[in-house]
Design a protein around this motif. Structure first.
Motif, PDB file in Angstrom:
ATOM      1  N   GLY A  34      96.255  84.097 105.153  1.00 24.60           N
ATOM      2  CA  GLY A  34      96.038  82.967 104.267  1.00 24.60           C
ATOM      3  C   GLY A  34      95.736  83.328 102.830  1.00 24.60           C
ATOM      4  N   HIS A  35      95.593  84.645 102.528  1.00 27.41           N
ATOM      5  CA  HIS A  35      95.162  85.013 101.176  1.00 27.41           C
ATOM      6  C   HIS A  35      95.866  86.235 100.598  1.00 27.41           C
ATOM      7  N   ASP A  36      96.959  86.677 101.217  1.00 30.38           N
ATOM      8  CA  ASP A  36      97.668  87.840 100.690  1.00 30.38           C
ATOM      9  C   ASP A  36      99.140  87.761 101.095  1.00 30.38           C
ATOM     10  N   PRO A  37     100.071  87.965 100.153  1.00 34.02           N
ATOM     11  CA  PRO A  37     101.506  87.845 100.457  1.00 34.02           C
ATOM     12  C   PRO A  37     101.987  88.801 101.544  1.00 34.02           C
ATOM     13  N   VAL A  38     101.551  90.079 101.470  1.00 34.39           N
ATOM     14  CA  VAL A  38     101.982  91.054 102.477  1.00 34.39           C
ATOM     15  C   VAL A  38     101.395  90.697 103.837  1.00 34.39           C
ATOM     16  N   ASP A  39     100.102  90.360 103.836  1.00 32.17           N
ATOM     17  CA  ASP A  39      99.464  89.946 105.093  1.00 32.17           C
ATOM     18  C   ASP A  39     100.151  88.712 105.675  1.00 32.17           C
ATOM     19  N   PHE A  40     100.604  87.814 104.788  1.00 32.51           N
ATOM     20  CA  PHE A  40     101.285  86.597 105.240  1.00 32.51           C
ATOM     21  C   PHE A  40     102.546  86.953 106.019  1.00 32.51           C
ATOM     22  N   GLU A  41     103.345  87.889 105.484  1.00 35.77           N
ATOM     23  CA  GLU A  41     104.583  88.289 106.145  1.00 35.77           C
ATOM     24  C   GLU A  41     104.291  88.995 107.465  1.00 35.77           C
ATOM     25  N   ILE A  42     103.265  89.847 107.462  1.00 34.34           N
ATOM     26  CA  ILE A  42     102.887  90.532 108.705  1.00 34.34           C
ATOM     27  C   ILE A  42     102.420  89.507 109.735  1.00 34.34           C
ATOM     28  N   GLY A  43     101.657  88.515 109.274  1.00 30.44           N
ATOM     29  CA  GLY A  43     101.172  87.480 110.170  1.00 30.44           C
ATOM     30  C   GLY A  43     102.296  86.681 110.791  1.00 30.44           C
ATOM     31  N   ARG A  44     103.333  86.360 109.988  1.00 30.21           N
ATOM     32  CA  ARG A  44     104.459  85.606 110.519  1.00 30.21           C
ATOM     33  C   ARG A  44     105.211  86.432 111.583  1.00 30.21           C
ATOM     34  N   THR A  45     105.334  87.731 111.339  1.00 26.27           N
ATOM     35  CA  THR A  45     106.020  88.597 112.293  1.00 26.27           C
ATOM     36  C   THR A  45     105.298  88.628 113.636  1.00 26.27           C
ATOM     37  N   HIS A  46     103.977  88.692 113.577  1.00 21.12           N
ATOM     38  CA  HIS A  46     103.187  88.817 114.803  1.00 21.12           C
ATOM     39  C   HIS A  46     102.604  87.485 115.270  1.00 21.12           C
ATOM     40  N   ARG A  47     103.051  86.393 114.635  1.00 21.26           N
ATOM     41  CA  ARG A  47     102.629  85.046 115.014  1.00 21.26           C
ATOM     42  C   ARG A  47     101.102  84.899 115.009  1.00 21.26           C
ATOM     43  N   LEU A  48     100.521  85.279 113.906  1.00 19.31           N
ATOM     44  CA  LEU A  48      99.070  85.206 113.765  1.00 19.31           C
ATOM     45  C   LEU A  48      98.660  83.902 113.090  1.00 19.31           C
ATOM     46  N   PRO A  49      97.468  83.402 113.359  1.00 17.39           N
ATOM     47  CA  PRO A  49      96.991  82.184 112.677  1.00 17.39           C
ATOM     48  C   PRO A  49      96.765  82.462 111.195  1.00 17.39           C
ATOM     49  N   GLU A  50      96.807  81.409 110.382  1.00 13.77           N
ATOM     50  CA  GLU A  50      96.649  81.536 108.923  1.00 13.77           C
ATOM     51  C   GLU A  50      95.398  80.789 108.491  1.00 13.77           C
ATOM     52  N   LEU A  51      94.278  81.501 108.432  1.00 17.11           N
ATOM     53  CA  LEU A  51      93.011  80.899 108.053  1.00 17.11           C
ATOM     54  C   LEU A  51      92.836  80.918 106.542  1.00 17.11           C
ATOM     55  N   THR A  52      92.222  79.881 106.014  1.00 11.26           N
ATOM     56  CA  THR A  52      91.946  79.790 104.586  1.00 11.26           C
ATOM     57  C   THR A  52      90.446  79.641 104.381  1.00 11.26           C
ATOM     58  N   VAL A  53      89.852  80.565 103.647  1.00 12.37           N
ATOM     59  CA  VAL A  53      88.403  80.505 103.433  1.00 12.37           C
ATOM     60  C   VAL A  53      88.026  80.392 101.953  1.00 12.37           C
ATOM     61  N   ILE A  54      89.035  80.235 101.097  1.00  7.04           N
ATOM     62  CA  ILE A  54      88.789  80.015  99.666  1.00  7.04           C
ATOM     63  C   ILE A  54      89.356  78.647  99.316  1.00  7.04           C
ATOM     64  N   GLY A  55      88.502  77.746  98.823  1.00  4.32           N
ATOM     65  CA  GLY A  55      88.912  76.386  98.526  1.00  4.32           C
ATOM     66  C   GLY A  55      89.698  76.262  97.237  1.00  4.32           C
ATOM     67  N   PHE A  56      90.174  75.048  96.953  1.00  7.28           N
ATOM     68  CA  PHE A  56      90.944  74.796  95.735  1.00  7.28           C
ATOM     69  C   PHE A  56      90.123  75.043  94.473  1.00  7.28           C
ATOM     70  N   ASP A  57      88.789  75.008  94.600  1.00 11.63           N
ATOM     71  CA  ASP A  57      87.936  75.253  93.441  1.00 11.63           C
ATOM     72  C   ASP A  57      87.558  76.722  93.286  1.00 11.63           C
ATOM     73  N   GLY A  58      88.112  77.588  94.135  1.00 12.83           N
ATOM     74  CA  GLY A  58      87.832  79.016  94.047  1.00 12.83           C
ATOM     75  C   GLY A  58      86.572  79.440  94.769  1.00 12.83           C
ATOM     76  N   ARG A  59      85.904  78.521  95.438  1.00 16.75           N
ATOM     77  CA  ARG A  59      84.676  78.838  96.162  1.00 16.75           C
ATOM     78  C   ARG A  59      84.969  79.058  97.646  1.00 16.75           C
ATOM     79  N   MET A  60      84.103  79.842  98.286  1.00 18.28           N
ATOM     80  CA  MET A  60      84.244  80.076  99.726  1.00 18.28           C
ATOM     81  C   MET A  60      83.945  78.767 100.469  1.00 18.28           C
ATOM     82  N   THR A  61      84.688  78.558 101.558  1.00 15.25           N
ATOM     83  CA  THR A  61      84.553  77.335 102.331  1.00 15.25           C
ATOM     84  C   THR A  61      83.855  77.611 103.672  1.00 15.25           C
TER      85      THR A  61
END
Length: 272
Positions: A239-266
């Motif tokens: 959810g927070h890195d382009p390379v990790d995103f591609e690796i995640g899609r390959t291995h069918r991993l969940p995509e968690l997001t922990v940084i909000g639209f305001d730049g703060r941790m959620t």
């Protein structure tokens, strides 16, 4: 009919625009000679976030902001900017000698133009070529909008690595990762190693426990991991890195997001 790509309404044209416009005019003229007719349509692009950023900079110089003005007043200020610089842009193209059909000028926010774009998007959707999906994008926490790669300034920084130990779920040891983004550990969904890295061959297929959140995640093998970086073990945060995103899609991993639209941790970042 040749539609000339419109420049953004971010101010007066500069030397780059002059060179680009001249080359486009020459290229379209050459094409017209081959087909015996030519009509070049010139206009200007609303530029979205680029124009907004320029107008907001002017507002800051005036000691105010779009939030203080409110939506309606701010939108009117943007239209004022268009009326001022849109006209200057067209005048500059005339002075450059661009042989265009100025009577057929178009702006990307013109009603007819918007209607044509919407019709084409509907056409793409009906064909199945346009769809919605999660993707890694550039997000501006200040403007609260996505921005293109062209609007991002990349800077190389010397940062220190943080080392973290991920215990194996079976209690037989641990895997140590090195990262320059320790805050995103909260969104880790896997640990990846290079398939030819003999140091970690015995842990591929096992599960590790993410520190702090104590989330059980798989250890996978992927050729995109650089065995020479850090410890050779890479934490995967789709959810927070382009390379990790591609690796995640390959291995069918969940995509968690922990940084909000305001730049703060959620809050979800603290959930296992």
């Amino acid at each position: 009919m040749i539609a000339v790509p419109p420049p953004n309404v971010t101010g007066r044209l500069h030397m780059g625009h002059a060179l680009n416009g001249t080359l486009q005019d020459i290229s379209s003229a050459g094409t017209a000679c081959a087909v015996s007719t030519r009509s070049g349509s010139r206009g200007f692009d609303h530029a979205g976030i680029a124009t907004q950023a320029v107008v907001e900079r002017v507002l800051r110089e005036e000691g105010t902001s779009r939030h203080e003005l409110g939506r309606d007043v701010f939108v009117e200020r943007v239209w004022e900017w268009l009326r001022q610089y849109g006209g200057e842009i067209m005048d500059q193209f005339r002075r450059l000698g661009c042989s265009l059909d100025y009577a057929r000028e178009r702006f990307t926010m013109d009603e007819e133009y918007v209607r044509a774009v919407m019709r084409f998007f509907v056409h793409l959707h009906e064909r199945g070529w346009l769809f919605r999906d999660n993707r890694i994008i550039n997000w501006c926490a200040d403007c609260q909008t996505s921005i293109s790669d062209l609007e991002v300034e990349y800077r190389e920084l010397d940062e220190s690595l943080t080392y973290a130990r991920y215990p194996l779920a079976d209690g037989t040891g641990s895997v140590t990762i090195a990262t320059a983004r320790p805050a995103t550990i909260l969104a880790d969904v896997a640990v990846a190693v290079h398939p030819d890295d003999e140091r970690y061959a015995h842990v591929v297929g096992k599960e590790a426990i993410v520190p702090v959140v104590e989330r059980r995640v798989p250890i996978v093998a992927d050729e995109r991991v650089d065995p020479e970086f850090g410890t050779g073990a890479l934490k995967i945060t789709p959810g927070h890195d382009p390379v990790d995103f591609e690796i995640g899609r390959t291995h069918r991993l969940p995509e968690l997001t922990v940084i909000g639209f305001d730049g703060r941790m959620t809050a979800p970042g603290f959930e296992g």
